[in-house]
Write a protein that holds these residues in place. Sequence first.
Motif, PDB file in Angstrom:
ATOM      1  N   GLY A   5       0.834  -1.190   0.000  1.00 45.94           N
ATOM      2  CA  GLY A   5       0.000   0.000   0.000  1.00 45.94           C
ATOM      3  C   GLY A   5       0.875   1.248   0.000  1.00 45.94           C
ATOM      4  O   GLY A   5       1.776   1.376   0.835  1.00 45.94           O
ATOM      5  N   PHE A   6       0.611   2.163  -0.945  1.00 41.50           N
ATOM      6  CA  PHE A   6       1.430   3.369  -1.093  1.00 41.50           C
ATOM      7  C   PHE A   6       0.737   4.576  -0.469  1.00 41.50           C
ATOM      8  O   PHE A   6      -0.487   4.739  -0.556  1.00 41.50           O
ATOM      9  CB  PHE A   6       1.701   3.651  -2.572  1.00 41.50           C
ATOM     10  CG  PHE A   6       2.823   2.839  -3.152  1.00 41.50           C
ATOM     11  CD1 PHE A   6       4.099   3.366  -3.272  1.00 41.50           C
ATOM     12  CD2 PHE A   6       2.597   1.525  -3.563  1.00 41.50           C
ATOM     13  CE1 PHE A   6       5.132   2.614  -3.801  1.00 41.50           C
ATOM     14  CE2 PHE A   6       3.625   0.761  -4.094  1.00 41.50           C
ATOM     15  CZ  PHE A   6       4.894   1.307  -4.217  1.00 41.50           C
ATOM     16  N   ILE A   7       1.557   5.424   0.133  1.00 44.71           N
ATOM     17  CA  ILE A   7       1.125   6.733   0.623  1.00 44.71           C
ATOM     18  C   ILE A   7       1.652   7.752  -0.377  1.00 44.71           C
ATOM     19  O   ILE A   7       2.847   7.786  -0.663  1.00 44.71           O
ATOM     20  CB  ILE A   7       1.682   7.011   2.023  1.00 44.71           C
ATOM     21  CG1 ILE A   7       1.221   5.923   3.000  1.00 44.71           C
ATOM     22  CG2 ILE A   7       1.257   8.397   2.517  1.00 44.71           C
ATOM     23  CD1 ILE A   7       1.990   5.897   4.303  1.00 44.71           C
ATOM     24  N   SER A   8       0.772   8.584  -0.908  1.00 37.47           N
ATOM     25  CA  SER A   8       1.184   9.441  -2.028  1.00 37.47           C
ATOM     26  C   SER A   8       0.549  10.819  -1.934  1.00 37.47           C
ATOM     27  O   SER A   8      -0.450  11.023  -1.233  1.00 37.47           O
ATOM     28  CB  SER A   8       0.769   8.769  -3.347  1.00 37.47           C
ATOM     29  OG  SER A   8       1.117   9.569  -4.450  1.00 37.47           O
ATOM     30  N   LEU A   9       1.150  11.752  -2.650  1.00 38.63           N
ATOM     31  CA  LEU A   9       0.498  13.044  -2.850  1.00 38.63           C
ATOM     32  C   LEU A   9      -0.727  12.837  -3.732  1.00 38.63           C
ATOM     33  O   LEU A   9      -0.819  11.847  -4.474  1.00 38.63           O
ATOM     34  CB  LEU A   9       1.463  14.027  -3.517  1.00 38.63           C
ATOM     35  CG  LEU A   9       2.684  14.441  -2.701  1.00 38.63           C
ATOM     36  CD1 LEU A   9       3.592  15.330  -3.535  1.00 38.63           C
ATOM     37  CD2 LEU A   9       2.277  15.159  -1.420  1.00 38.63           C
ATOM     38  N   LYS A  10      -1.653  13.769  -3.684  1.00 39.48           N
ATOM     39  CA  LYS A  10      -2.886  13.599  -4.445  1.00 39.48           C
ATOM     40  C   LYS A  10      -2.643  13.802  -5.934  1.00 39.48           C
ATOM     41  O   LYS A  10      -1.638  14.379  -6.362  1.00 39.48           O
ATOM     42  CB  LYS A  10      -3.952  14.581  -3.943  1.00 39.48           C
ATOM     43  CG  LYS A  10      -3.669  16.038  -4.226  1.00 39.48           C
ATOM     44  CD  LYS A  10      -4.809  16.905  -3.710  1.00 39.48           C
ATOM     45  CE  LYS A  10      -4.582  18.376  -4.070  1.00 39.48           C
ATOM     46  NZ  LYS A  10      -5.683  19.238  -3.601  1.00 39.48           N
ATOM     47  N   ILE A  11      -3.583  13.328  -6.731  1.00 42.95           N
ATOM     48  CA  ILE A  11      -3.509  13.479  -8.181  1.00 42.95           C
ATOM     49  C   ILE A  11      -3.485  14.965  -8.535  1.00 42.95           C
ATOM     50  O   ILE A  11      -4.219  15.775  -7.968  1.00 42.95           O
ATOM     51  CB  ILE A  11      -4.719  12.794  -8.853  1.00 42.95           C
ATOM     52  CG1 ILE A  11      -4.624  11.275  -8.689  1.00 42.95           C
ATOM     53  CG2 ILE A  11      -4.805  13.151 -10.334  1.00 42.95           C
ATOM     54  CD1 ILE A  11      -5.826  10.517  -9.208  1.00 42.95           C
ATOM     55  N   GLY A  12      -2.627  15.318  -9.496  1.00 42.47           N
ATOM     56  CA  GLY A  12      -2.462  16.713  -9.881  1.00 42.47           C
ATOM     57  C   GLY A  12      -1.120  17.264  -9.456  1.00 42.47           C
ATOM     58  O   GLY A  12      -0.633  18.226 -10.026  1.00 42.47           O
ATOM     59  N   LYS A  13      -0.502  16.646  -8.426  1.00 41.11           N
ATOM     60  CA  LYS A  13       0.840  17.037  -8.006  1.00 41.11           C
ATOM     61  C   LYS A  13       1.857  16.439  -8.974  1.00 41.11           C
ATOM     62  O   LYS A  13       1.702  15.310  -9.438  1.00 41.11           O
ATOM     63  CB  LYS A  13       1.125  16.551  -6.586  1.00 41.11           C
ATOM     64  CG  LYS A  13       0.178  17.094  -5.521  1.00 41.11           C
ATOM     65  CD  LYS A  13       0.397  18.561  -5.266  1.00 41.11           C
ATOM     66  CE  LYS A  13      -0.425  19.047  -4.083  1.00 41.11           C
ATOM     67  NZ  LYS A  13      -0.221  20.478  -3.801  1.00 41.11           N
ATOM     68  N   GLN A  14       2.912  17.204  -9.264  1.00 42.55           N
ATOM     69  CA  GLN A  14       3.903  16.735 -10.226  1.00 42.55           C
ATOM     70  C   GLN A  14       4.574  15.439  -9.797  1.00 42.55           C
ATOM     71  O   GLN A  14       4.767  14.529 -10.612  1.00 42.55           O
ATOM     72  CB  GLN A  14       4.968  17.814 -10.443  1.00 42.55           C
ATOM     73  CG  GLN A  14       4.540  18.909 -11.411  1.00 42.55           C
ATOM     74  CD  GLN A  14       5.735  19.706 -11.864  1.00 42.55           C
ATOM     75  OE1 GLN A  14       6.260  20.502 -11.108  1.00 42.55           O
ATOM     76  NE2 GLN A  14       6.164  19.498 -13.083  1.00 42.55           N
ATOM     77  N   LEU A  15       4.941  15.339  -8.520  1.00 39.70           N
ATOM     78  CA  LEU A  15       5.610  14.136  -8.055  1.00 39.70           C
ATOM     79  C   LEU A  15       4.699  12.919  -8.187  1.00 39.70           C
ATOM     80  O   LEU A  15       5.171  11.817  -8.504  1.00 39.70           O
ATOM     81  CB  LEU A  15       6.069  14.302  -6.611  1.00 39.70           C
ATOM     82  CG  LEU A  15       6.862  13.126  -6.039  1.00 39.70           C
ATOM     83  CD1 LEU A  15       8.147  12.887  -6.841  1.00 39.70           C
ATOM     84  CD2 LEU A  15       7.174  13.346  -4.567  1.00 39.70           C
ATOM     85  N   ARG A  16       3.409  13.093  -7.961  1.00 45.14           N
ATOM     86  CA  ARG A  16       2.464  11.971  -8.098  1.00 45.14           C
ATOM     87  C   ARG A  16       2.476  11.439  -9.530  1.00 45.14           C
ATOM     88  O   ARG A  16       2.501  10.220  -9.763  1.00 45.14           O
ATOM     89  CB  ARG A  16       1.061  12.420  -7.693  1.00 45.14           C
ATOM     90  CG  ARG A  16      -0.050  11.408  -7.984  1.00 45.14           C
ATOM     91  CD  ARG A  16       0.091  10.111  -7.186  1.00 45.14           C
ATOM     92  NE  ARG A  16      -0.977   9.173  -7.510  1.00 45.14           N
ATOM     93  CZ  ARG A  16      -2.162   9.162  -6.912  1.00 45.14           C
ATOM     94  NH1 ARG A  16      -2.427  10.022  -5.924  1.00 45.14           N
ATOM     95  NH2 ARG A  16      -3.081   8.289  -7.248  1.00 45.14           N
ATOM     96  N   GLU A  17       2.468  12.330 -10.494  1.00 46.12           N
ATOM     97  CA  GLU A  17       2.500  11.905 -11.886  1.00 46.12           C
ATOM     98  C   GLU A  17       3.791  11.148 -12.197  1.00 46.12           C
ATOM     99  O   GLU A  17       3.784  10.114 -12.879  1.00 46.12           O
ATOM    100  CB  GLU A  17       2.376  13.109 -12.816  1.00 46.12           C
ATOM    101  CG  GLU A  17       2.375  12.745 -14.297  1.00 46.12           C
ATOM    102  CD  GLU A  17       2.158  13.939 -15.193  1.00 46.12           C
ATOM    103  OE1 GLU A  17       2.741  13.976 -16.291  1.00 46.12           O
ATOM    104  OE2 GLU A  17       1.410  14.854 -14.792  1.00 46.12           O
ATOM    105  N   THR A  18       4.907  11.643 -11.661  1.00 48.97           N
ATOM    106  CA  THR A  18       6.204  10.992 -11.886  1.00 48.97           C
ATOM    107  C   THR A  18       6.242   9.597 -11.274  1.00 48.97           C
ATOM    108  O   THR A  18       6.664   8.623 -11.920  1.00 48.97           O
ATOM    109  CB  THR A  18       7.338  11.846 -11.301  1.00 48.97           C
ATOM    110  OG1 THR A  18       7.358  13.113 -11.949  1.00 48.97           O
ATOM    111  CG2 THR A  18       8.690  11.171 -11.486  1.00 48.97           C
ATOM    112  N   THR A  19       5.792   9.470 -10.028  1.00 48.28           N
ATOM    113  CA  THR A  19       5.879   8.173  -9.346  1.00 48.28           C
ATOM    114  C   THR A  19       4.867   7.173  -9.903  1.00 48.28           C
ATOM    115  O   THR A  19       5.163   5.970  -9.965  1.00 48.28           O
ATOM    116  CB  THR A  19       5.689   8.340  -7.836  1.00 48.28           C
ATOM    117  OG1 THR A  19       4.457   9.022  -7.564  1.00 48.28           O
ATOM    118  CG2 THR A  19       6.847   9.146  -7.251  1.00 48.28           C
TER     119      THR A  19
END
Length: 303
Positions: A184-198
Amino acid sequence: MDLLSLRYFQTVAKLENMTRAAEILQISQPAISKMIKNLEGELNVKLFDRTGKYIRLNEYGKRFLVKVDSALQTLEEGKTELLDLSERPTGTVVIFIQAGSYLLPDMITLFRQKYPEAQFKLLQQDQEISRYPAFDLCISSTPLKIPGTASTPVLTEEILLAVPNEHRLATRKSVRLIELAEDGFISLKIGKQLRETTDSLCHAAGFAPRIIYECDEPSMVRSLVRSGLGVSFIPAVTWGGSQGSSVVLLPIEEPISTRTIEISWYTNRYMTNVAKKFKAFVEDYYKQLKEDKIKKEPINPKA
């Protein structure tokens, strides 16, 4: 036709409401209505369509507004440019921050120690927006490209995997990302640049990440990992290095996991003296970060 009339027209045109415009401009509604009529008389065209108490900017008004916006912006830039001739970096730098927000307070503090009269306005928006804001400088990560801007890279950093110290892979020196396909991943929400990268990294590894927590801020991501609630991606430099004894940071062997931070600016807008100096300062700051990181890395002896 004077500057005051143009500024009044600009406000009315953008609000399409005489009452609200009068309140903002702090003049009476009859006065602003008279000014608009005088302007229309001078131009010999109607700028608004009127239906009862409602007004709507018509085609003539829309075209004129474009020219008025451009003229007033040019005059404002001219005023700023004259102030810059004093070679004293003052004024406000508008920064659109999309990456590296953890480091920005330190950069601003150090910069203002040298230039105490400099002020800053920070803009933060998600990537999923139809229109980018006006700014002096944008700090982001590739592949974001804002139309009309130029950019220069300032740092390429490794993206690490953060796992709780009790995680099954915590004792490893490195991991392949596919080994985390069921985690299970903990992530920034959709729309954040890092989220798109990861998300792209996970897809490149052959799986879609199972997101169990979405966060607005990096600090919340770090806190949830420290609490043992999941795993996450952590940029090695811009998120502050060590995450504490309860978290283990693991290099990712496959796929190659990096991102590049860059600074951007509009090519068709005047850049103030203080913005130029802050741009150079940011470039030097990241250069120093890279040099410090290299010094801290262990030297691998040749075989």
